[in-house]
Scaffold this motif. Structure first.
Motif, PDB file in Angstrom:
ATOM      1  N   VAL A  20       0.758  -1.625  -0.131  1.00 15.86           N
ATOM      2  CA  VAL A  20       0.266   0.081  -0.287  1.00 15.86           C
ATOM      3  C   VAL A  20       0.966   1.071  -0.150  1.00 15.86           C
ATOM      4  O   VAL A  20       0.006   2.199  -0.054  1.00 15.86           O
ATOM      5  CB  VAL A  20      -0.714  -0.112   1.497  1.00 15.86           C
ATOM      6  N   LEU A  21       2.696   1.120   0.334  1.00 14.31           N
ATOM      7  CA  LEU A  21       2.738   2.527  -0.183  1.00 14.31           C
ATOM      8  C   LEU A  21       3.845   2.683  -1.261  1.00 14.31           C
ATOM      9  O   LEU A  21       4.003   1.395  -1.735  1.00 14.31           O
ATOM     10  CB  LEU A  21       3.949   2.324   0.956  1.00 14.31           C
ATOM     11  N   ASP A  22       4.326   3.373  -1.711  1.00  9.11           N
ATOM     12  CA  ASP A  22       5.069   3.988  -2.972  1.00  9.11           C
ATOM     13  C   ASP A  22       6.738   2.850  -2.927  1.00  9.11           C
ATOM     14  O   ASP A  22       6.633   3.087  -0.939  1.00  9.11           O
ATOM     15  CB  ASP A  22       4.702   4.899  -3.699  1.00  9.11           C
ATOM     16  N   ALA A  23       7.084   3.858  -4.135  1.00  5.85           N
ATOM     17  CA  ALA A  23       8.793   3.226  -3.117  1.00  5.85           C
ATOM     18  C   ALA A  23       8.789   4.074  -2.505  1.00  5.85           C
ATOM     19  O   ALA A  23      10.148   3.505  -1.755  1.00  5.85           O
ATOM     20  CB  ALA A  23       9.560   3.184  -4.538  1.00  5.85           C
ATOM     21  N   ARG A  24       9.554   5.147  -2.432  1.00  3.55           N
ATOM     22  CA  ARG A  24       9.624   5.669  -1.701  1.00  3.55           C
ATOM     23  C   ARG A  24       8.696   6.070  -0.297  1.00  3.55           C
ATOM     24  O   ARG A  24       9.701   5.833   0.805  1.00  3.55           O
ATOM     25  CB  ARG A  24       9.098   8.127  -2.044  1.00  3.55           C
TER      26      ARG A  24
ATOM     27  N   PRO B 172       4.471  -0.971  -5.321  1.00  3.64           N
ATOM     28  CA  PRO B 172       5.820  -2.458  -5.351  1.00  3.64           C
ATOM     29  C   PRO B 172       4.906  -3.438  -6.443  1.00  3.64           C
ATOM     30  O   PRO B 172       5.889  -3.565  -7.624  1.00  3.64           O
ATOM     31  CB  PRO B 172       5.243  -3.042  -4.298  1.00  3.64           C
ATOM     32  N   SER B 173       3.416  -3.195  -6.959  1.00  8.21           N
ATOM     33  CA  SER B 173       2.669  -3.162  -8.101  1.00  8.21           C
ATOM     34  C   SER B 173       2.703  -3.109  -9.873  1.00  8.21           C
ATOM     35  O   SER B 173       2.602  -3.464  -9.827  1.00  8.21           O
ATOM     36  CB  SER B 173       1.219  -3.619  -7.726  1.00  8.21           C
ATOM     37  N   GLN B 174       3.194  -2.291  -9.314  1.00  6.01           N
ATOM     38  CA  GLN B 174       3.917  -1.322 -10.917  1.00  6.01           C
ATOM     39  C   GLN B 174       4.922  -1.171 -10.924  1.00  6.01           C
ATOM     40  O   GLN B 174       5.554  -0.959 -11.808  1.00  6.01           O
ATOM     41  CB  GLN B 174       3.175   0.369 -10.941  1.00  6.01           C
ATOM     42  N   LEU B 175       6.115  -2.072  -9.950  1.00  6.30           N
ATOM     43  CA  LEU B 175       7.518  -1.864 -10.801  1.00  6.30           C
ATOM     44  C   LEU B 175       7.868  -3.694 -10.707  1.00  6.30           C
ATOM     45  O   LEU B 175       6.941  -4.767 -10.340  1.00  6.30           O
ATOM     46  CB  LEU B 175       8.266  -2.126  -8.947  1.00  6.30           C
ATOM     47  N   SER B 176       8.954  -4.033 -11.945  1.00  7.10           N
ATOM     48  CA  SER B 176       9.295  -5.009 -11.859  1.00  7.10           C
ATOM     49  C   SER B 176       9.686  -5.507 -10.708  1.00  7.10           C
ATOM     50  O   SER B 176       9.669  -4.915  -9.491  1.00  7.10           O
ATOM     51  CB  SER B 176      10.350  -4.841 -13.045  1.00  7.10           C
TER      52      SER B 176
END
Length: 258
Positions: A117-121, A157-161
Motif C-alpha cells: 500500500v506504500l509507494d517506493a519512496r 510495488p505492484s507497478q514495479l518489476s
C-alpha cells in the motif's frame, strides 16, 4: 517482557579493530535438547572487513543461514560472541537488540518485503519513519540515483518489476548507512538479467560507498560477484575463496559434497 536466556557463559572478548565490521568467535548453535538436539553451528569463527562483499555458501544443512541469522541478530547463539560495528550483540536485551538492528544493520530478502500500500519512496523511508529519524535527503537522492529508481519513487510495488522492487529494498537497507547489509538469496525471485543488475549494485555499494555486504546464496554465479566466499560444512567454516569465479566456487562446493 525480556525473553528468558539459556546462553552458556560467554568469555569476554577484545573489541574488534575498526577495520572489522562483523566478528563471530567460537559461535555454537544447538537446536533442541537431549537426544533430539541438532548442532547447526560448531565453533564457527569469522571476521568480515568493512567495505567488502562476502558470500556465504555450503551444502544444504551446512549452517549458512543459521550463521547469518546469528550474525544479524535474528537468532541468538547457544554460545560464542557476535560483534557488529564494534558492538557486542551477544547478551543484549530484546529492546537493545532491536535498536542495534534498526540503527546498524540493513536487510535485503528474497521476497523483497515491501508494503504493497506504500509507494517506493515510503517503503524506502519506512524504517526511518518508524524510528523517528530524519531522512538525509542528499543521501536519499544519491542512493536512489545510483540504483536507477529515482523516476519510480511514486509507484506502488505492484507497478514495479521484480528487479525494481529489489532495488527499492536495497535502497531501504542502505538509507540508514548501516554497518552491514545482510542479503538472503537476494536474486532468488529474479530473472538472470535483473539478478545480475542487483548483484552489480550490491558490489558497487562496497566499492563506491564502502558498504559491507554479507550474502547467503546457493548460486555460484551470484557468489562470483563477491570479493570473498566463505564455505561452510557441518556447522564449521571449511574454507574460503578470494576473488572467486563461478568455476572456482563450483569446484570448491564439489569438494565439500554440495
Amino acid at each position: 517482557m525480556p525473553r528468558s536466556r539459556t546462553l552458556e557463559p560467554v568469555v569476554p572478548q577484545t573489541i574488534p579493530p575498526a577495520s572489522v565490521a562483523v566478528r563471530a568467535t567460537a559461535l555454537r548453535k544447538v537446536h533442541g535438547t537431549g537426544s533430539t538436539a541438532v548442532t547447526a553451528l560448531e565453533h564457527a569463527d569469522l571476521d568480515v572487513h568493512r567495505g567488502t562483499f562476502t558470500a556465504v555458501m555450503g551444502p544444504s544443512g551446512s549452517g549458512k543461514s543459521t550463521l547469518v541469522h546469528c550474525l544479524a541478530g535474528l537468532d541468538e547463539p547457544t554460545s560464542g560472541v557476535v560483534w557488529v560495528g564494534g558492538r557486542q550483540l551477544t547478551g543484549l536485551r530484546d529492546d537493545e537488540l532491536t535498536r542495534l538492528r534498526r540503527d546498524h544493520v540493513g536487510f535485503v530478502f528474497q521476497a523483497f518485503n515491501l508494503l504493497p500500500v506504500l509507494d517506493a519512496r515510503a517503503n524506502i523511508e519506512l524504517p526511518s519513519t518508524m524510528a523517528g529519524r530524519r531522512v538525509d535527503r542528499a543521501w536519499f537522492d544519491d542512493v536512489v540515483t545510483r540504483l536507477g529508481i529515482a523516476d519510480r519513487l511514486s509507484h506502488l510495488p505492484s507497478q514495479l518489476s521484480g528487479g525494481q522492487q529489489q532495488r527499492v529494498a536495497i535502497a531501504r537497507a542502505l538509507l540508514s548507512r548501516p554497518d552491514v547489509v545482510f542479503a538472503d538469496e537476494p536474486t532468488g525471485n529474479l530473472d538472470s538479467r535483473s539478478g545480475a543488475q542487483v548483484l552489480s549494485m550490491l558490489r558497487a555499494s562496497t566499492r563506491e560507498v564502502q558498504q559491507t555486504v554479507i550474502m547467503v546464496t546457493h548460486d555460484p554465479v551470484a557468489a562470483a560477484y563477491a570479493d570473498r566466499v566463505v564455505l561452510l560444512a557441518d556447522g564449521r567454516v571449511a574454507g574460503e575463496l578470494h576473488e572467486p569465479t563461478a568455476d572456482s566456487v563450483l569446484q570448491a562446493l564439489s569438494r565439500l559434497g554440495a
